[in-house]
Design a protein around this motif. Structure first.
Motif, PDB file in Angstrom:
ATOM      1  N   GLY A 101      38.261  23.481 -21.043  1.00 13.87           N
ATOM      2  CA  GLY A 101      38.655  22.313 -21.823  1.00 13.87           C
ATOM      3  C   GLY A 101      39.917  21.685 -21.290  1.00 13.87           C
ATOM      4  N   ARG A 102      40.881  21.479 -22.181  1.00 13.57           N
ATOM      5  CA  ARG A 102      42.152  20.843 -21.799  1.00 13.57           C
ATOM      6  C   ARG A 102      43.244  21.860 -21.497  1.00 13.57           C
ATOM      7  N   MET A 103      42.877  23.116 -21.416  1.00 18.39           N
ATOM      8  CA  MET A 103      43.879  24.146 -21.129  1.00 18.39           C
ATOM      9  C   MET A 103      44.375  24.011 -19.695  1.00 18.39           C
ATOM     10  N   SER A 104      45.673  24.217 -19.523  1.00 20.66           N
ATOM     11  CA  SER A 104      46.237  24.238 -18.176  1.00 20.66           C
ATOM     12  C   SER A 104      45.929  25.588 -17.525  1.00 20.66           C
ATOM     13  N   MET A 105      46.174  25.673 -16.225  1.00 25.84           N
ATOM     14  CA  MET A 105      45.959  26.922 -15.505  1.00 25.84           C
ATOM     15  C   MET A 105      46.839  28.033 -16.084  1.00 25.84           C
ATOM     16  N   LYS A 106      48.095  27.709 -16.410  1.00 25.81           N
ATOM     17  CA  LYS A 106      49.000  28.714 -16.966  1.00 25.81           C
ATOM     18  C   LYS A 106      48.539  29.169 -18.344  1.00 25.81           C
ATOM     19  N   GLU A 107      48.080  28.237 -19.180  1.00 23.89           N
ATOM     20  CA  GLU A 107      47.571  28.611 -20.498  1.00 23.89           C
ATOM     21  C   GLU A 107      46.351  29.514 -20.368  1.00 23.89           C
ATOM     22  N   MET A 108      45.503  29.205 -19.397  1.00 22.49           N
ATOM     23  CA  MET A 108      44.327  30.035 -19.186  1.00 22.49           C
ATOM     24  C   MET A 108      44.736  31.422 -18.684  1.00 22.49           C
ATOM     25  N   ALA A 109      45.758  31.470 -17.848  1.00 23.30           N
ATOM     26  CA  ALA A 109      46.244  32.750 -17.349  1.00 23.30           C
ATOM     27  C   ALA A 109      46.730  33.625 -18.498  1.00 23.30           C
ATOM     28  N   ASN A 110      47.481  33.055 -19.423  1.00 20.52           N
ATOM     29  CA  ASN A 110      47.958  33.817 -20.576  1.00 20.52           C
ATOM     30  C   ASN A 110      46.804  34.273 -21.456  1.00 20.52           C
ATOM     31  N   ARG A 111      45.811  33.425 -21.589  1.00 24.74           N
ATOM     32  CA  ARG A 111      44.646  33.792 -22.403  1.00 24.74           C
ATOM     33  C   ARG A 111      43.894  34.968 -21.788  1.00 24.74           C
ATOM     34  N   VAL A 112      43.694  34.914 -20.478  1.00 26.36           N
ATOM     35  CA  VAL A 112      43.005  36.010 -19.797  1.00 26.36           C
ATOM     36  C   VAL A 112      43.804  37.301 -19.930  1.00 26.36           C
TER      37      VAL A 112
END
Length: 467
Positions: A101-112
């Motif tokens: 979606g609109r998540m940034s790469m860093k936000e996705m990294a934290n989610r993972v």
């Protein structure tokens, strides 16, 4: 091109424009009579020695400066490509994840990091020599604060040029010796109250307001070494002395191979998973066969657009006999095919020595040059690894040839990072009877020698895995 080079170019451009302005002022009589303002119908004229206001509004000067800047910028960029060392840095969240979606790469990294299963992990900090920083980055009298392996270290170079590594925190009231501390001889002085600690053994040698220094006033000192342009220290969970030394690379020591650049990557995985790639022969075909021009995203690298070329590999990994049982050796060959024909200039014979858990010497020979990647791997957090490659290449060949190899290595590495960032550690992999899987199993048995009884294990709260 690094930010430092861009700043230098900006300063160069500004200086060039000012020189043009100064020369124009000396040769143009018109600039000596600048109409400043007119009041009550009378023209007031002033003769200026430095007609900057006029020049800034003279379109001819502005156009001249613009044209010169436009002409010189590509030349400066070309100069950087041909002659300046490469410095490629990729932090956590820059690469290796697939945003949703609109998540940034860093936000996705934290989610993972929050949601990923970590698996049943081995100890997080193995024993051995670990690289701290390039030696050129610490001059005599400098001190750096470096955090790794669960430690906070003060790394400083004494006035005599000797490197010292000690615990960063002063036992008096806890000040960080590396943040504002001052090097005095072979000691590091605390910025808070002036206590001085000797680098060689951590002993306090001076308390400015006390005649007596207690014997217990000391910080932990670590065994250090400096080789091949890098600073190392010895870490062992049992405080055991080093059982091997950091090898010197003869071509670097003699100056035949010179520094051509570096890459620095941060990876979200257990430290053992990175060197394990050296024994994983099958992954070469799956991850590293597509042409490097297809990029680092695993989803796109098999695109038909780049199907005209591919990389081919043969490899074998083995342990070294005593007294070098701490070394594992990978022998590798590489070739490239373009439009069904071999492209011989980039054929390579590679010998990669894994020296303990954190050092690799990857030496390569090709028709267009020889060199070595000096690789340093160290945990900055339990599941965050800092991986640095320093390239040394033949000094009698242009720098850009060496940088070509460094860029190729970086692209191949960043494909691996997409795997590491998203996988879990499998303590008991489902191996099949094959040479490929047996080599990985063999590597795991070899790597286990770097753990000991008190090697720390992971303790964490899943909801605090953000940076």
């Amino acid at each position: 091109m690094t930010m430092g080079h861009m700043k230098k170019f900006g300063s160069f451009g500004a200086t060039l424009c000012l020189l043009i302005l100064a020369v124009s002022a000396t040769v143009t009589q018109r600039l000596l009579n600048v109409p400043l303002y007119e009041t009550a119908g009378r023209l007031w004229t002033c003769k200026w020695n430095f007609p900057l206001l006029y020049l800034l509004t003279d379109y001819r000067v502005i156009i001249t400066c613009t044209v010169i800047t436009v002409l010189f910028y590509p030349l400066y960029k070309l100069y950087g490509v041909l002659f300046l060392p490469m410095d490629r840095v990729r932090n956590l969240g820059d690469i290796g994840y697939i945003p949703e979606g609109r998540m940034s790469m860093k936000e996705m990294a934290n989610r993972v990091r929050r949601q990923r299963a970590t698996g049943d992990l081995p100890p997080i900090y193995p024993n051995g020599w670990f690289g701290l920083i390039e030696g050129s980055k610490i001059k005599a009298g400098d001190v750096k604060n470096i955090s790794l392996l669960g430690l906070n270290l003060a790394v400083f170079r004494g006035e005599d040029g000797t490197i010292h590594v000690i615990d960063a925190y002063c036992p008096h009231m806890g000040a960080n010796l590396a943040v504002g501390g001052r090097v005095v001889g072979d000691c590091l002085e605390c910025p808070f109250h002036g206590w001085q600690f000797r680098g060689s053994d951590g002993q306090c040698t001076k308390i400015p307001y006390s005649e007596k220094v207690p014997d217990i006033a000391k910080v932990k000192s670590y065994i250090s070494d400096e080789a091949n342009g890098y600073i190392y220290f010895w870490y062992h969970a049992e405080d055991s002395a080093p059982t091997w030394t950091v090898p010197r690379i003869e071509e670097i020591q003699s100056g035949d191979w010179v520094y051509r650049g570096r890459t620095e990557h941060y990876i979200n995985c257990h430290i053992e998973e990175v060197p394990e790639n050296g024994a994983d022969l099958q992954h070469l075909e799956c991850v590293h066969a597509p042409l490097i021009t297809s990029g680092i995203d695993l989803r796109n690298m098999w695109s038909a657009l780049w199907s005209f070329g591919s990389h081919s590999w043969t490899a074998n990994w083995e342990t070294n006999p005593p007294p070098n049982e701490h070394i594992g050796t990978l022998r590798l060959t590489h070739s490239m095919n373009l439009f069904g024909k071999a492209f011989r200039p980039v054929d390579m014979d590679v010998t990669a020595q894994q020296i303990g858990p954190g050092i690799v010497y990857l030496t390569f020979h090709s028709p267009i040059g020889s060199g070595t990647f000096v690789q340093h791997l160290v945990p900055t957090e339990p599941l965050v690894q800092k991986l640095v490659h320093n390239l040394y290449f033949q000094k009698n060949l242009p720098a850009f040839i060496g940088k070509f190899f460094l860029l190729g290595e970086a692209i191949q590495l960043e494909r691996d990072i997409m795997i590491w960032n998203n996988k879990r550690y499998e303590k008991k992999p489902l191996f099949v009877k094959s040479k490929e899987d047996s080599q990985v199993a063999k590597h795991r048995r070899w790597f286990s020698q770097f753990y000991s009884e008190n090697s720390p294990r992971l303790k964490f709260q899943r909801d605090t895995l953000e940076w």
